[in-house]
Design a protein around this motif. Structure first.
Motif, PDB file in Angstrom:
ATOM      1  N   GLN A 136       0.774  -1.239   0.000  1.00 56.05           N
ATOM      2  CA  GLN A 136       0.000   0.000   0.000  1.00 56.05           C
ATOM      3  C   GLN A 136       0.806   1.291   0.000  1.00 56.05           C
ATOM      4  N   THR A 137       2.128   1.216   0.096  1.00 57.15           N
ATOM      5  CA  THR A 137       2.923   2.439   0.115  1.00 57.15           C
ATOM      6  C   THR A 137       4.044   2.374  -0.910  1.00 57.15           C
ATOM      7  N   ALA A 138       4.573   3.537  -1.249  1.00 58.38           N
ATOM      8  CA  ALA A 138       5.683   3.598  -2.191  1.00 58.38           C
ATOM      9  C   ALA A 138       7.026   3.454  -1.482  1.00 58.38           C
ATOM     10  N   PHE A 139       7.068   3.844  -0.222  1.00 57.55           N
ATOM     11  CA  PHE A 139       8.329   3.891   0.505  1.00 57.55           C
ATOM     12  C   PHE A 139       8.026   3.673   1.985  1.00 57.55           C
ATOM     13  N   TRP A 140       8.843   2.885   2.663  1.00 58.34           N
ATOM     14  CA  TRP A 140       8.619   2.658   4.086  1.00 58.34           C
ATOM     15  C   TRP A 140       9.926   2.360   4.802  1.00 58.34           C
ATOM     16  N   ALA A 141       9.885   2.520   6.111  1.00 62.30           N
ATOM     17  CA  ALA A 141      11.061   2.244   6.934  1.00 62.30           C
ATOM     18  C   ALA A 141      10.593   1.733   8.293  1.00 62.30           C
ATOM     19  N   SER A 142      11.469   0.978   8.940  1.00 57.23           N
ATOM     20  CA  SER A 142      11.171   0.482  10.286  1.00 57.23           C
ATOM     21  C   SER A 142      12.127   1.120  11.287  1.00 57.23           C
ATOM     22  N   GLU A 143      11.687   1.156  12.544  1.00 57.78           N
ATOM     23  CA  GLU A 143      12.474   1.710  13.643  1.00 57.78           C
ATOM     24  C   GLU A 143      13.012   3.099  13.299  1.00 57.78           C
ATOM     25  N   VAL A 144      12.077   4.011  13.068  1.00 59.82           N
ATOM     26  CA  VAL A 144      12.387   5.375  12.657  1.00 59.82           C
ATOM     27  C   VAL A 144      12.497   6.259  13.895  1.00 59.82           C
ATOM     28  N   ASN A 145      13.637   6.935  14.031  1.00 57.84           N
ATOM     29  CA  ASN A 145      13.900   7.779  15.204  1.00 57.84           C
ATOM     30  C   ASN A 145      13.666   9.253  14.900  1.00 57.84           C
ATOM     31  N   PHE A 146      12.975   9.915  15.809  1.00 56.95           N
ATOM     32  CA  PHE A 146      12.742  11.354  15.727  1.00 56.95           C
ATOM     33  C   PHE A 146      13.447  12.030  16.893  1.00 56.95           C
ATOM     34  N   ASP A 147      13.945  13.229  16.651  1.00 53.57           N
ATOM     35  CA  ASP A 147      14.586  14.050  17.694  1.00 53.57           C
ATOM     36  C   ASP A 147      15.746  13.320  18.364  1.00 53.57           C
ATOM     37  N   ARG A 148      16.514  12.616  17.562  1.00 50.08           N
ATOM     38  CA  ARG A 148      17.642  11.834  18.078  1.00 50.08           C
ATOM     39  C   ARG A 148      18.628  12.730  18.831  1.00 50.08           C
ATOM     40  N   GLY A 149      19.084  12.244  19.963  1.00 48.19           N
ATOM     41  CA  GLY A 149      20.072  12.968  20.761  1.00 48.19           C
ATOM     42  C   GLY A 149      19.479  14.067  21.623  1.00 48.19           C
ATOM     43  N   THR A 150      18.148  14.099  21.725  1.00 47.13           N
ATOM     44  CA  THR A 150      17.496  15.094  22.581  1.00 47.13           C
ATOM     45  C   THR A 150      16.671  14.356  23.638  1.00 47.13           C
ATOM     46  N   PRO A 151      16.223  15.064  24.661  1.00 41.74           N
ATOM     47  CA  PRO A 151      15.360  14.419  25.663  1.00 41.74           C
ATOM     48  C   PRO A 151      14.014  13.972  25.088  1.00 41.74           C
ATOM     49  N   ASP A 152      13.636  14.523  23.934  1.00 40.19           N
ATOM     50  CA  ASP A 152      12.361  14.177  23.297  1.00 40.19           C
ATOM     51  C   ASP A 152      12.486  13.045  22.278  1.00 40.19           C
ATOM     52  N   GLU A 153      13.619  12.339  22.259  1.00 41.91           N
ATOM     53  CA  GLU A 153      13.819  11.280  21.266  1.00 41.91           C
ATOM     54  C   GLU A 153      12.707  10.235  21.355  1.00 41.91           C
ATOM     55  N   ARG A 154      12.170   9.885  20.180  1.00 38.81           N
ATOM     56  CA  ARG A 154      11.092   8.891  20.074  1.00 38.81           C
ATOM     57  C   ARG A 154      11.400   7.977  18.894  1.00 38.81           C
ATOM     58  N   ARG A 155      10.984   6.718  19.013  1.00 44.80           N
ATOM     59  CA  ARG A 155      11.133   5.770  17.920  1.00 44.80           C
ATOM     60  C   ARG A 155       9.763   5.253  17.517  1.00 44.80           C
ATOM     61  N   VAL A 156       9.545   5.165  16.218  1.00 44.28           N
ATOM     62  CA  VAL A 156       8.299   4.645  15.668  1.00 44.28           C
ATOM     63  C   VAL A 156       8.614   3.305  15.015  1.00 44.28           C
ATOM     64  N   ASP A 157       7.757   2.309  15.241  1.00 39.15           N
ATOM     65  CA  ASP A 157       8.024   0.982  14.679  1.00 39.15           C
ATOM     66  C   ASP A 157       8.095   1.010  13.158  1.00 39.15           C
ATOM     67  N   TYR A 158       7.098   1.612  12.499  1.00 40.51           N
ATOM     68  CA  TYR A 158       7.070   1.670  11.029  1.00 40.51           C
ATOM     69  C   TYR A 158       6.473   2.991  10.577  1.00 40.51           C
ATOM     70  N   VAL A 159       7.040   3.518   9.494  1.00 38.38           N
ATOM     71  CA  VAL A 159       6.494   4.698   8.841  1.00 38.38           C
ATOM     72  C   VAL A 159       6.417   4.393   7.347  1.00 38.38           C
ATOM     73  N   GLY A 160       5.247   4.613   6.771  1.00 37.20           N
ATOM     74  CA  GLY A 160       5.060   4.433   5.334  1.00 37.20           C
ATOM     75  C   GLY A 160       4.723   5.758   4.683  1.00 37.20           C
ATOM     76  N   PHE A 161       5.095   5.909   3.415  1.00 35.22           N
ATOM     77  CA  PHE A 161       4.816   7.144   2.679  1.00 35.22           C
ATOM     78  C   PHE A 161       4.209   6.809   1.326  1.00 35.22           C
ATOM     79  N   LYS A 162       3.110   7.472   1.034  1.00 36.94           N
ATOM     80  CA  LYS A 162       2.452   7.326  -0.260  1.00 36.94           C
ATOM     81  C   LYS A 162       2.343   8.723  -0.870  1.00 36.94           C
ATOM     82  N   PRO A 163       3.092   8.992  -1.963  1.00 37.94           N
ATOM     83  CA  PRO A 163       3.024  10.329  -2.562  1.00 37.94           C
ATOM     84  C   PRO A 163       1.655  10.607  -3.157  1.00 37.94           C
ATOM     85  N   TRP A 164       1.319  11.871  -3.211  1.00 38.37           N
ATOM     86  CA  TRP A 164       0.071  12.306  -3.827  1.00 38.37           C
ATOM     87  C   TRP A 164       0.307  12.382  -5.325  1.00 38.37           C
TER      88      TRP A 164
END
Length: 159
Positions: free
Chosen positions: A21-49
């Motif tokens: 269902q998506t054109a591009f995806w990744a697993s274990e995606v990290n946001f705000d790396r190296g900050t106190p707000d660092e979060r990891r998402v199991d999977y992120v998918g992207f479908k262009p418009w």
């Protein structure tokens, strides 16, 4: 089935869905790396418009990001890890039993559009509980940032 086996089974179903269902995806995606707000998402998918089946320059910003968090049991859900929903569409992936417990206990996170669970054959994910039918996006980050962290994680192209 053990917690590890349940997580692996649910993760396989997410990957199958993303490949289909998506054109591009990744697993274990990290946001705000190296900050106190660092979060990891199991999977992120992207479908262009697309317009008439073709990507256009606006495809990136107007595309749809789906965030998927996999939870194998209540202890996993309440662990304090991995309930990050920054996408246009946000999905919690779990077993039917955990879905029922979360719904009955009114524990479904606010930004979750739907809880997906395995179908009766265990071959695909289906919506078991839908919390939002509207097209409102929960995304507050630019597409370029989300795509960048996906590429850094281990981006996979499915087409």
């Amino acid at each position: 089935m053990s917690r590890t086996d349940t997580t692996a089974m649910l993760s396989e179903l997410v990957e199958k869905r993303l490949r289909n269902q998506t054109a591009f995806w990744a697993s274990e995606v990290n946001f705000d790396r190296g900050t106190p707000d660092e979060r990891r998402v199991d999977y992120v998918g992207f479908k262009p418009w697309n317009i008439n089946g073709e990507p256009v320059p606006a495809s990136v910003e107007k595309g749809c990001f789906g965030f998927y968090e996999v939870k194998s049991c209540m202890a996993d859900f309440t662990s304090g890890n991995g309930l990050t929903f920054y996408g246009d569409q946000n999905y919690l992936i779990c077993t039917k039993g955990l879905c029922a417990d979360l719904v009955m206990g009114k524990m479904v996170p606010e930004r979750v559009n739907a809880i997906l669970t395995p179908d009766s054959t265990g071959s695909k994910l289906i919506p078991d509980y839908v919390q939002s039918y509207n097209d409102m996006s929960y995304r507050r980050r630019p597409a370029s940032e989300i795509l960048w962290v996906m590429v850094k994680a281990n981006g996979k192209r499915t087409n």
